[in-house]
Write a protein that holds these residues in place. Sequence first.
Motif, PDB file in Angstrom:
ATOM      1  N   GLY A  65       4.894 -43.243 -61.590  1.00  0.00           N
ATOM      2  CA  GLY A  65       3.928 -42.880 -62.608  1.00  0.00           C
ATOM      3  C   GLY A  65       3.958 -43.811 -63.805  1.00  0.00           C
ATOM      4  N   PRO A  66       2.948 -43.727 -64.678  1.00  0.00           N
ATOM      5  CA  PRO A  66       2.869 -44.621 -65.830  1.00  0.00           C
ATOM      6  C   PRO A  66       3.689 -44.172 -67.037  1.00  0.00           C
ATOM      7  CG  PRO A  66       0.935 -43.228 -65.764  1.00  0.00           C
ATOM      8  CD  PRO A  66       1.749 -42.881 -64.541  1.00  0.00           C
ATOM      9  N   ALA A  67       4.045 -42.894 -67.105  1.00  0.00           N
ATOM     10  CA  ALA A  67       4.636 -42.372 -68.343  1.00  0.00           C
ATOM     11  C   ALA A  67       6.087 -42.791 -68.542  1.00  0.00           C
ATOM     12  CB  ALA A  67       4.527 -40.843 -68.368  1.00  0.00           C
ATOM     13  N   TYR A  68       6.871 -42.873 -67.468  1.00  0.00           N
ATOM     14  CA  TYR A  68       8.290 -43.221 -67.620  1.00  0.00           C
ATOM     15  C   TYR A  68       8.484 -44.611 -68.231  1.00  0.00           C
ATOM     16  CZ  TYR A  68      13.208 -43.915 -66.523  1.00  0.00           C
ATOM     17  OH  TYR A  68      14.555 -44.196 -66.606  1.00  0.00           O
ATOM     18  N   PRO A  69       7.865 -45.668 -67.690  1.00  0.00           N
ATOM     19  CA  PRO A  69       8.046 -46.985 -68.341  1.00  0.00           C
ATOM     20  C   PRO A  69       7.487 -47.030 -69.754  1.00  0.00           C
ATOM     21  CG  PRO A  69       6.424 -47.112 -66.569  1.00  0.00           C
ATOM     22  CD  PRO A  69       7.103 -45.794 -66.444  1.00  0.00           C
ATOM     23  N   THR A  70       6.440 -46.241 -70.016  1.00  0.00           N
ATOM     24  CA  THR A  70       5.895 -46.213 -71.379  1.00  0.00           C
ATOM     25  C   THR A  70       6.927 -45.674 -72.361  1.00  0.00           C
ATOM     26  OG1 THR A  70       3.628 -45.923 -70.572  1.00  0.00           O
ATOM     27  CG2 THR A  70       4.067 -45.275 -72.853  1.00  0.00           C
ATOM     28  N   LEU A  71       7.612 -44.602 -71.971  1.00  0.00           N
ATOM     29  CA  LEU A  71       8.649 -44.050 -72.856  1.00  0.00           C
ATOM     30  C   LEU A  71       9.851 -44.981 -72.952  1.00  0.00           C
ATOM     31  CD1 LEU A  71       8.615 -40.220 -72.018  1.00  0.00           C
ATOM     32  CD2 LEU A  71       7.508 -41.427 -73.899  1.00  0.00           C
ATOM     33  N   GLN A  72      10.104 -45.775 -71.899  1.00  0.00           N
ATOM     34  CA  GLN A  72      11.210 -46.736 -71.960  1.00  0.00           C
ATOM     35  C   GLN A  72      10.922 -47.869 -72.946  1.00  0.00           C
ATOM     36  OE1 GLN A  72      14.148 -45.980 -70.428  1.00  0.00           O
ATOM     37  NE2 GLN A  72      12.925 -44.151 -70.073  1.00  0.00           N
TER      38      GLN A  72
END
Length: 377
Positions: free
Chosen positions: A340-347
Amino acid sequence: MDELEELESTEMLIHIGPQHPAQPGPFRLNLKVKGETVTDAQVELGFIHKGIEKILESKTYLQGIPIVDRMCYLAALTNEEAFCGCVEQLAGIEVPERAQYIRVITEELSRIQSHLLGFGEFSEFIGYQSMFMYTIKERENVLSLLDSITGARITHTFLKFGGVREDLPPGFKDKFTRTMEQLKITVLDEYERLLKSDTIYKDRTVGVGVLSPEVAKEVGVAGPVLRATGVPFDIRKDEPYLVYDDLDFKVCTQGEGDSYARIMVRLNEIRESIYIIEQALDQIPDGPIFPESAPYGKRTPTMRVPEGEVFKRVEDPRGEMGIYMVSDGSDKPYRVKVRGPAYPTLQALPPVLRGVYVADVNTIAGSMDGCTSEVDR
């Protein structure tokens, strides 16, 4: 946490969340602070544990469609597109052209409502309490359009293997045109003019939380957060699916990579989504919304899918949504893995937060428009 706990005599450790009201979902930010400046940061996730990937492996393919809706309710239709796309590729099912256009229309409407909510929540984080009420009102009108097609406002279970569940309702084009005319005036024109002229808003966002394209690509960021750094990556353009190759639209980018740029990308993407839907409604052909015959068996609750493996990715409102699926020939997927896109965004938060003021942490986190529900799937 260990590296953050090594504090100098002038530093302290501050925990924001997981229940903090200014964070989009239950995750925790651990901040090492010196005075009013953040010297280091760490994102702590895992407070939901929904186990959706394992649930999908214990359900039939048809039962999996409503499950993927729940990964992130703001991107339910693009989640369905990735999941159904995997099954369609494995089973050799071709989606009729009219159904492809209907999928584009609903998925772009979903992108609009997601960006409206993200913009409203971000405004609330920085003190624009009334702005949230305005955007949520316009979002309700967009959800009504979706409701008229799918029968649901949030979790739709609308896509089916090979097509869609329902055709467009009578008079939809006129209703869409009236709704979008109002949206263009209120949100896209008046609000943007307000944000561009408001000194306080610009002081809170311009140059705040700058993400470089190098760091963004290093941690795997995609979507509006990546495009705000000037990188024009959009799966709808780079790897077209459905009928996006037949539609004219531009990839919205900004070069600054700050909080202001991330919001402007999303506002511009709302304009492009409206333009995409207008073209789709003009170009949509007559025909079936479901194949008349299936090349491999029947699409029933216990349909079996040929053995194989596939990876399907689509352009989620937050970036790249990809699903890897392995079939062993049974009526259930053998393996499902979601990227998904959200995990790398939060990283991307820790490198961005280093060196900023504590007061700007909520602004930066809100501008990322993360979805913790999808991270903890």
